[in-house]
Design an enzyme around this catalytic site. Sequence first.
Site, short mmCIF file in Angstrom:
data_model
loop_
_atom_site.label_atom_id
_atom_site.label_comp_id
_atom_site.label_asym_id
_atom_site.label_seq_id
_atom_site.Cartn_x
_atom_site.Cartn_y
_atom_site.Cartn_z
N PRO A 166 0.84 -1.69 0.39
CA PRO A 166 0.11 0.11 -0.20
C PRO A 166 0.38 1.46 -0.11
CG PRO A 166 0.23 -1.08 2.21
CD PRO A 166 0.69 -1.88 1.42
N GLY A 167 0.54 2.01 -0.79
CA GLY A 167 1.15 3.61 -0.62
C GLY A 167 -0.19 4.79 0.01
N ARG A 168 -1.09 4.81 -1.31
CA ARG A 168 -2.03 6.11 -0.63
C ARG A 168 -2.91 5.68 0.04
NH1 ARG A 168 -4.37 8.40 -5.76
NH2 ARG A 168 -3.56 6.71 -7.09
N ARG B 218 -2.60 16.34 -10.29
CA ARG B 218 -3.29 14.33 -10.20
C ARG B 218 -4.95 15.38 -10.79
NH1 ARG B 218 -5.72 12.45 -6.79
NH2 ARG B 218 -6.05 10.40 -7.25
N CYS C 262 0.80 29.04 -15.40
CA CYS C 262 0.96 29.83 -16.36
C CYS C 262 0.13 28.33 -17.40
CB CYS C 262 1.72 30.21 -17.60
SG CYS C 262 2.27 31.70 -16.46
N GLU C 263 -1.30 27.89 -17.46
CA GLU C 263 -2.06 26.72 -17.72
C GLU C 263 -3.27 26.84 -17.56
OE1 GLU C 263 -1.11 23.93 -20.08
OE2 GLU C 263 0.93 24.94 -20.15
N TYR D 7 0.88 10.65 -3.98
CA TYR D 7 1.23 10.99 -5.18
C TYR D 7 0.91 13.01 -5.12
CZ TYR D 7 1.09 6.41 -5.47
OH TYR D 7 1.14 4.79 -5.17
N1 PLP Z 1 3.11 -1.35 -5.86
C1 PLP Z 1 2.90 -0.87 -7.45
C2 PLP Z 1 4.42 -1.68 -8.53
C3 PLP Z 1 2.78 0.17 -8.00
O1 PLP Z 1 2.59 0.47 -9.08
C4 PLP Z 1 1.83 1.14 -7.21
C5 PLP Z 1 1.12 2.41 -7.44
O2 PLP Z 1 0.95 2.62 -8.93
C6 PLP Z 1 1.88 0.95 -5.67
C7 PLP Z 1 2.12 -1.11 -5.32
C8 PLP Z 1 0.77 1.14 -4.69
O3 PLP Z 1 -0.24 1.69 -5.50
P1 PLP Z 1 -0.92 2.92 -3.92
O4 PLP Z 1 -0.29 3.68 -4.00
O5 PLP Z 1 -2.08 2.94 -4.61
O6 PLP Z 1 -1.51 1.71 -2.71
#
Ligand code: PLP
Length: 422
Positions: A279-281, A318, A350-351, A380
């Site tokens: 997980p990241g997001r 985004r 400037c867009e 992100y």
């Molecule tokens: N793992 C891989 C290989 C990814 O490409 C990504 C996001 O692009 C993630 C994990 C993390 O995804 P998220 O931030 O949606 O949890």
Amino acid sequence: MTFNYQSGELQVRGHKISDIAAEYGTPVIIYDETYMTGMMQKYHSVLKRHNLPYSVSYASKAFSSVQMIKLLEEQKMELDVVSIGELYTALAAGFPVEDIHFHGNNKTPEELQYALQHGVRFFIIDGLDEIELIDSLADDDVNVLIRINPSVEVNTHDYISTGQEDSKFGLSLSNGAAKRAIDNINASKYLHFKGIHYHLGSQLDDSAPFINAVTNVYSWLDEHNIDIEILNMGGGYGVRYTEEDVRFPIEEGFNAIIGHLKEVVSASGRELPHVMIEPGRSIAAEAAITVYEVGTIKDIPGVAKYVSIDGGMSDHIRTPLYGAEYEVVPVKDANEDADEVSTHVVGKLCESGDIIGKNKMLPGNLQRGDLLAVKTTGAYHYSMASNYNQMRKPAVVFVGENGVRQVIKRQSLEQLIENDVR
Ligand code: PLP
């Protein structure tokens, strides 16, 4: 909730947002550190309950910085990186290299060499030519997973959907590329095949695609009689940007995915794999807001009201990139008699597409100097920030149990030209 109004002002854990903005300037990204550690602990506790070997790896592309990496290490997270820069940041923060995985659809020889030299835990192979390349650069054993495309449907934006056949990522199960990769790995001098990785897409709100991926992958493994030690299911667990979004239900979702995995594995007479997720997001996004100061306001009679802020697509890409929706709120709660009016919140770059949000309901009496907060900007955002229009990247602040601390300083003017030959 992490960010809420108290005494008419947006606060985070008892600290006034306006005080933080006054101290660090605007735009500033303010994180609730406790929210992030809470999410890391949640993933651990949910997976631990299933009694199987597992690890939770944070996708550092969501937001990476030295202090963030230190937080991850404290919470026993592993880390995935996709570039020499992300790896360098992790190593500079003292993150154990044996807990780092190297991803990416075009790892350069320079990156591979750097990662080999430091000894990352494994590479995730994302192209057939990468096998030969790593083998030629290595002089010792290298563990690898392969990234496959399990061909499952996901319900998300095209730009963040990744597990389909027609993709720059991964190796196809159906056209023979994934099988060929494993054969080539087995024939190589230094590479050792450890397992399968897939990442289906981002902002997914239910477990169905993950369940379908397990089914597809194990039927393919059975068909080709392939054993794996590791199954890495990637990230993509959805968050709430606006009231319409549904968060991925972490507890029930993993109950369903792991329950299904156990059935499939036992039906095919195998051992349970070491399960990894990335997980990241979902760890970082909802932990942060970005605070801006209002500048020029244009009320075009009968057309629209534009409120400009002192940042824009350089720190918030985004929305211009793929129309992502956010909640925008005033930092000072509007007094009760201020009507809300439909407002386009726009950046200063400037867009024409430099729009943070259209038709946001905001107090009609907003003035130059007022503060606005854009919610759910922890993932992100800083990591996608640019210097377009020579904008300086914003400061980043963590608010935690020990108070407020700056974790990234605002870029200086001098830094904007530090690499310029003069
Ligand atoms: N793992 C891989 C290989 C990814 O490409 C990504 C996001 O692009 C993630 C994990 C993390 O995804 P998220 O931030 O949606 O949890």
